[in-house]
Write a protein that holds these residues in place. Structure first.
Motif, PDB file in Angstrom:
ATOM      1  N   GLY A   1       6.059  20.164  -8.190  1.00 11.05           N
ATOM      2  CA  GLY A   1       6.817  21.186  -7.475  1.00 11.05           C
ATOM      3  C   GLY A   1       6.642  21.155  -5.968  1.00 11.05           C
ATOM      4  O   GLY A   1       7.142  22.041  -5.285  1.00 11.05           O
ATOM      5  N   LEU A   2       5.980  20.173  -5.438  1.00 10.59           N
ATOM      6  CA  LEU A   2       5.698  20.132  -4.003  1.00 10.59           C
ATOM      7  C   LEU A   2       6.885  19.569  -3.213  1.00 10.59           C
ATOM      8  O   LEU A   2       7.734  18.872  -3.751  1.00 10.59           O
ATOM      9  N   THR A   3       6.901  19.848  -1.935  1.00 12.34           N
ATOM     10  CA  THR A   3       8.050  19.491  -1.094  1.00 12.34           C
ATOM     11  C   THR A   3       7.969  18.035  -0.618  1.00 12.34           C
ATOM     12  O   THR A   3       6.941  17.375  -0.734  1.00 12.34           O
ATOM     13  N   GLU A   4       9.065  17.598  -0.042  1.00 14.59           N
ATOM     14  CA  GLU A   4       9.150  16.241   0.510  1.00 14.59           C
ATOM     15  C   GLU A   4       8.231  16.086   1.720  1.00 14.59           C
ATOM     16  O   GLU A   4       7.685  15.000   1.956  1.00 14.59           O
ATOM     17  N   GLN A   5       8.050  17.146   2.501  1.00  8.85           N
ATOM     18  CA  GLN A   5       7.144  17.086   3.651  1.00  8.85           C
ATOM     19  C   GLN A   5       5.705  16.868   3.198  1.00  8.85           C
ATOM     20  O   GLN A   5       4.962  16.120   3.834  1.00  8.85           O
ATOM     21  N   GLU A   6       5.314  17.493   2.106  1.00  9.38           N
ATOM     22  CA  GLU A   6       3.960  17.292   1.581  1.00  9.38           C
ATOM     23  C   GLU A   6       3.792  15.866   1.062  1.00  9.38           C
ATOM     24  O   GLU A   6       2.729  15.267   1.208  1.00  9.38           O
ATOM     25  N   ARG A   7       4.855  15.337   0.477  1.00 13.06           N
ATOM     26  CA  ARG A   7       4.822  13.952  -0.002  1.00 13.06           C
ATOM     27  C   ARG A   7       4.643  12.993   1.180  1.00 13.06           C
ATOM     28  O   ARG A   7       3.822  12.082   1.137  1.00 13.06           O
ATOM     29  N   ARG A   8       5.410  13.205   2.240  1.00 17.33           N
ATOM     30  CA  ARG A   8       5.287  12.361   3.435  1.00 17.33           C
ATOM     31  C   ARG A   8       3.903  12.471   4.057  1.00 17.33           C
ATOM     32  O   ARG A   8       3.332  11.470   4.505  1.00 17.33           O
ATOM     33  N   ALA A   9       3.367  13.689   4.089  1.00 16.18           N
ATOM     34  CA  ALA A   9       2.026  13.892   4.651  1.00 16.18           C
ATOM     35  C   ALA A   9       0.975  13.166   3.812  1.00 16.18           C
ATOM     36  O   ALA A   9       0.040  12.562   4.364  1.00 16.18           O
ATOM     37  N   PHE A  10       1.120  13.193   2.491  1.00 14.58           N
ATOM     38  CA  PHE A  10       0.197  12.481   1.611  1.00 14.58           C
ATOM     39  C   PHE A  10       0.253  10.980   1.856  1.00 14.58           C
ATOM     40  O   PHE A  10      -0.782  10.314   1.977  1.00 14.58           O
ATOM     41  N   ILE A  11       1.456  10.459   1.969  1.00 14.16           N
ATOM     42  CA  ILE A  11       1.620   9.016   2.186  1.00 14.16           C
ATOM     43  C   ILE A  11       1.088   8.619   3.559  1.00 14.16           C
ATOM     44  O   ILE A  11       0.395   7.605   3.691  1.00 14.16           O
ATOM     45  N   GLU A  12       1.380   9.395   4.585  1.00 14.74           N
ATOM     46  CA  GLU A  12       0.889   9.074   5.926  1.00 14.74           C
ATOM     47  C   GLU A  12      -0.632   9.158   5.999  1.00 14.74           C
ATOM     48  O   GLU A  12      -1.266   8.334   6.665  1.00 14.74           O
TER      49      GLU A  12
ATOM     50  N   ARG B   1       0.828  -1.207   0.000  1.00 15.62           N
ATOM     51  CA  ARG B   1       0.000   0.000   0.000  1.00 15.62           C
ATOM     52  C   ARG B   1       0.859   1.252   0.000  1.00 15.62           C
ATOM     53  O   ARG B   1       0.590   2.212  -0.723  1.00 15.62           O
ATOM     54  N   ARG B   2       1.929   1.270   0.798  1.00 14.80           N
ATOM     55  CA  ARG B   2       2.824   2.435   0.835  1.00 14.80           C
ATOM     56  C   ARG B   2       3.478   2.647  -0.522  1.00 14.80           C
ATOM     57  O   ARG B   2       3.580   3.770  -1.010  1.00 14.80           O
ATOM     58  N   GLU B   3       3.913   1.564  -1.152  1.00 12.83           N
ATOM     59  CA  GLU B   3       4.531   1.671  -2.472  1.00 12.83           C
ATOM     60  C   GLU B   3       3.537   2.207  -3.496  1.00 12.83           C
ATOM     61  O   GLU B   3       3.900   3.023  -4.353  1.00 12.83           O
ATOM     62  N   LYS B   4       2.292   1.782  -3.410  1.00 14.02           N
ATOM     63  CA  LYS B   4       1.267   2.277  -4.325  1.00 14.02           C
ATOM     64  C   LYS B   4       1.055   3.776  -4.138  1.00 14.02           C
ATOM     65  O   LYS B   4       0.925   4.523  -5.122  1.00 14.02           O
ATOM     66  N   LEU B   5       1.034   4.243  -2.890  1.00 17.02           N
ATOM     67  CA  LEU B   5       0.888   5.673  -2.628  1.00 17.02           C
ATOM     68  C   LEU B   5       2.096   6.461  -3.136  1.00 17.02           C
ATOM     69  O   LEU B   5       1.940   7.555  -3.684  1.00 17.02           O
ATOM     70  N   GLU B   6       3.296   5.913  -2.958  1.00 17.22           N
ATOM     71  CA  GLU B   6       4.496   6.588  -3.460  1.00 17.22           C
ATOM     72  C   GLU B   6       4.471   6.698  -4.978  1.00 17.22           C
ATOM     73  O   GLU B   6       4.801   7.743  -5.536  1.00 17.22           O
ATOM     74  N   LYS B   7       4.062   5.628  -5.650  1.00 17.54           N
ATOM     75  CA  LYS B   7       3.974   5.672  -7.117  1.00 17.54           C
ATOM     76  C   LYS B   7       2.898   6.644  -7.574  1.00 17.54           C
ATOM     77  O   LYS B   7       3.069   7.341  -8.568  1.00 17.54           O
ATOM     78  N   GLU B   8       1.790   6.685  -6.837  1.00 14.65           N
ATOM     79  CA  GLU B   8       0.716   7.625  -7.176  1.00 14.65           C
ATOM     80  C   GLU B   8       1.222   9.059  -7.084  1.00 14.65           C
ATOM     81  O   GLU B   8       0.930   9.891  -7.941  1.00 14.65           O
ATOM     82  N   TRP B   9       1.990   9.355  -6.054  1.00 14.17           N
ATOM     83  CA  TRP B   9       2.547  10.701  -5.889  1.00 14.17           C
ATOM     84  C   TRP B   9       3.551  11.006  -7.007  1.00 14.17           C
ATOM     85  O   TRP B   9       3.538  12.084  -7.575  1.00 14.17           O
ATOM     86  N   ASP B  10       4.416  10.045  -7.294  1.00 15.39           N
ATOM     87  CA  ASP B  10       5.480  10.278  -8.268  1.00 15.39           C
ATOM     88  C   ASP B  10       4.970  10.421  -9.698  1.00 15.39           C
ATOM     89  O   ASP B  10       5.589  11.106 -10.512  1.00 15.39           O
TER      90      ASP B  10
END
Length: 92
Positions: free
Chosen positions: A45-56, A29-38
């Motif tokens: 243009g969003l930051t790494e903190q926003e990416r982590r917040a999306f995944i969490e 599930r985490r990998e799917k969310l990471e791929k969805e973001w990427d």
């Protein structure tokens, strides 16, 4: 008395299976969310903190979802099978 020993070892095995399946399911599930973001160009243009917040946030939704609860079937189905087998062997 032998059925108690069998039940004990069955639950030890089921606990190991539950934890391994849970870890695997969460990582998928985490990998799917990471791929969805990427792969979403709108998030480029969003930051790494926003990416982590999306995944969490996605993982919190997963923890409350149906797929997470279905993992309890790892305990429920073998227990039902075990009890039905004991019933039919002893009283039927």
């Amino acid at each position: 008395m032998g059925w108690l020993r069998l039940a004990f070892f069955m639950y030890v095995f089921l606990t190991i299976a539950y934890f391994l399946t849970s870890i695997y399911s969460r990582s998928v599930r985490r990998e799917k969310l990471e791929k969805e973001w990427d792969t979403d160009p709108a998030r480029e243009g969003l930051t790494e903190q926003e990416r982590r917040a999306f995944i969490e946030a996605g993982m919190v939704r997963y923890d409350k979802g149906l797929k997470r609860r279905l993992l309890w079937l790892i305990y429920i189905l073998p227990t039902i099978g075990f009890l039905v087998t004991i019933y039919f062997i002893n009283w039927y």
